[in-house]
Scaffold this motif. Sequence first.
Motif, PDB file in Angstrom:
ATOM      1  N   GLU A  39       3.561  -4.357  36.840  1.00 57.94           N
ATOM      2  CA  GLU A  39       2.740  -5.099  37.785  1.00 57.94           C
ATOM      3  C   GLU A  39       3.574  -6.224  38.380  1.00 57.94           C
ATOM      4  O   GLU A  39       4.134  -7.047  37.669  1.00 57.94           O
ATOM      5  CB  GLU A  39       1.496  -5.664  37.089  1.00 57.94           C
ATOM      6  CG  GLU A  39       0.420  -6.099  38.046  1.00 57.94           C
ATOM      7  CD  GLU A  39      -0.888  -6.401  37.322  1.00 57.94           C
ATOM      8  OE1 GLU A  39      -1.895  -6.594  38.003  1.00 57.94           O
ATOM      9  OE2 GLU A  39      -0.875  -6.434  36.077  1.00 57.94           O
ATOM     10  N   TYR A  63      -7.878 -18.391  35.886  1.00 54.60           N
ATOM     11  CA  TYR A  63      -7.601 -17.144  36.613  1.00 54.60           C
ATOM     12  C   TYR A  63      -6.398 -16.411  36.023  1.00 54.60           C
ATOM     13  O   TYR A  63      -6.403 -15.184  35.886  1.00 54.60           O
ATOM     14  CB  TYR A  63      -7.357 -17.468  38.084  1.00 54.60           C
ATOM     15  CG  TYR A  63      -7.141 -16.273  38.980  1.00 54.60           C
ATOM     16  CD1 TYR A  63      -8.215 -15.499  39.406  1.00 54.60           C
ATOM     17  CD2 TYR A  63      -5.861 -15.926  39.429  1.00 54.60           C
ATOM     18  CE1 TYR A  63      -8.027 -14.408  40.248  1.00 54.60           C
ATOM     19  CE2 TYR A  63      -5.660 -14.842  40.279  1.00 54.60           C
ATOM     20  CZ  TYR A  63      -6.751 -14.079  40.678  1.00 54.60           C
ATOM     21  OH  TYR A  63      -6.558 -12.994  41.516  1.00 54.60           O
ATOM     22  N   LYS A  64      -5.373 -17.172  35.646  1.00 58.17           N
ATOM     23  CA  LYS A  64      -4.140 -16.561  35.129  1.00 58.17           C
ATOM     24  C   LYS A  64      -4.336 -15.864  33.784  1.00 58.17           C
ATOM     25  O   LYS A  64      -3.522 -15.021  33.404  1.00 58.17           O
ATOM     26  CB  LYS A  64      -3.051 -17.635  35.004  1.00 58.17           C
ATOM     27  CG  LYS A  64      -2.501 -18.099  36.341  1.00 58.17           C
ATOM     28  CD  LYS A  64      -1.272 -18.981  36.193  1.00 58.17           C
ATOM     29  CE  LYS A  64      -1.582 -20.319  35.598  1.00 58.17           C
ATOM     30  NZ  LYS A  64      -0.402 -21.209  35.578  1.00 58.17           N
ATOM     31  N   THR A  66      -6.528 -13.661  33.123  1.00 56.68           N
ATOM     32  CA  THR A  66      -6.817 -12.249  33.403  1.00 56.68           C
ATOM     33  C   THR A  66      -5.912 -11.677  34.489  1.00 56.68           C
ATOM     34  O   THR A  66      -5.989 -10.496  34.805  1.00 56.68           O
ATOM     35  CB  THR A  66      -8.285 -12.073  33.830  1.00 56.68           C
ATOM     36  OG1 THR A  66      -8.576 -12.967  34.920  1.00 56.68           O
ATOM     37  CG2 THR A  66      -9.224 -12.380  32.670  1.00 56.68           C
ATOM     38  N   HIS A  67      -5.059 -12.519  35.067  1.00 54.24           N
ATOM     39  CA  HIS A  67      -4.103 -12.067  36.084  1.00 54.24           C
ATOM     40  C   HIS A  67      -2.741 -12.652  35.689  1.00 54.24           C
ATOM     41  O   HIS A  67      -2.241 -13.591  36.314  1.00 54.24           O
ATOM     42  CB  HIS A  67      -4.516 -12.543  37.479  1.00 54.24           C
ATOM     43  CG  HIS A  67      -5.817 -11.975  37.951  1.00 54.24           C
ATOM     44  ND1 HIS A  67      -7.045 -12.409  37.482  1.00 54.24           N
ATOM     45  CD2 HIS A  67      -6.093 -10.967  38.835  1.00 54.24           C
ATOM     46  CE1 HIS A  67      -8.014 -11.729  38.061  1.00 54.24           C
ATOM     47  NE2 HIS A  67      -7.467 -10.849  38.878  1.00 54.24           N
ATOM     48  N   ALA A 244      -2.982 -10.416  47.028  1.00 54.18           N
ATOM     49  CA  ALA A 244      -3.174 -11.309  45.885  1.00 54.18           C
ATOM     50  C   ALA A 244      -3.923 -12.568  46.310  1.00 54.18           C
ATOM     51  O   ALA A 244      -4.743 -13.102  45.555  1.00 54.18           O
ATOM     52  CB  ALA A 244      -1.820 -11.681  45.272  1.00 54.18           C
ATOM     53  N   SER A 247      -7.589 -11.770  46.595  1.00 52.48           N
ATOM     54  CA  SER A 247      -8.182 -11.635  45.264  1.00 52.48           C
ATOM     55  C   SER A 247      -8.520 -13.005  44.681  1.00 52.48           C
ATOM     56  O   SER A 247      -9.616 -13.214  44.146  1.00 52.48           O
ATOM     57  CB  SER A 247      -7.218 -10.890  44.333  1.00 52.48           C
ATOM     58  OG  SER A 247      -7.729 -10.826  43.022  1.00 52.48           O
TER      59      SER A 247
END
Length: 270
Positions: A39, A63-64, A66-67, A244, A247
């Motif tokens: 990814e 957020y980071k 889960t991403h 991104a 998102s």
Amino acid sequence: MKKRNILSFIMASVLMATTLASCSSGNNNTSSASSASSEKAVTLTVSAAASLTDVLKDVENTYKKTHTNVSFTNTFGASGTLQQQIQNGADADIFFSAAESNMDTLDKAGLLVSDTRKDIVGNTIEFIIPKDQPPITSLSELNSSRFKQIAIGDPASVPAGKYAKQVLTEQKIYDSISSKLVQGTDVRSVLNYVETGNAEGGFVFATDAKSSNKVKSGFSIPASWQPKINYPAAVVKASKSPDASKSFLSYLSASDAQKIFEKYGFTKTK
């Protein structure tokens, strides 16, 4: 002998099936791991209003989780200044403004990705004073000798300053105190003026007032006086990572992010 041969055949078949299953499972795990590791790492540059300094970092850290491939570089400042920087070609994936007017300017200039703009949160204006000082009962008291310097964001570039000027003008007090006004480059510099005692009071967003334990509300501005304050965000057309960016922009409106904004004192959009 025949029974032994049959038994040996069955045992060999079971062993082969088990081996194939194990290999298949191993390949699947390798494929999943490969997919996760491949990814693409992305760094999003966010130009955001100074009043978002604390909350946005909190939202991004959440957020980071889960991403894990996404990281952030933030540029905080007066929305008007950030708007001009983007117009002049500064790198930015997302613009998160404290005023709709600054977003309107970029929109009209064709510098935003169409249909990505959305209002994320709201806010209110508050008059603050040092924590050890008594509050006032009317804005007309700003004319008194108690207030030698009153901090306000530059109305030309700082949304909090523009909104404060609007309130003061509508209450017919702006002209009489204009000589006392000390202009800050953004809302956090206004907060600092009051925190350090370089101004006897100042106008900031309610969220900025809440972020400091050195100041308190000096006068509660009635809801009927409050301007409509929304914070819009949008993807900048020059973004190097538009997908991104979209998102993350969607996440800003999600319930998890909205709960964080609420914790910091932000309100629903108006």
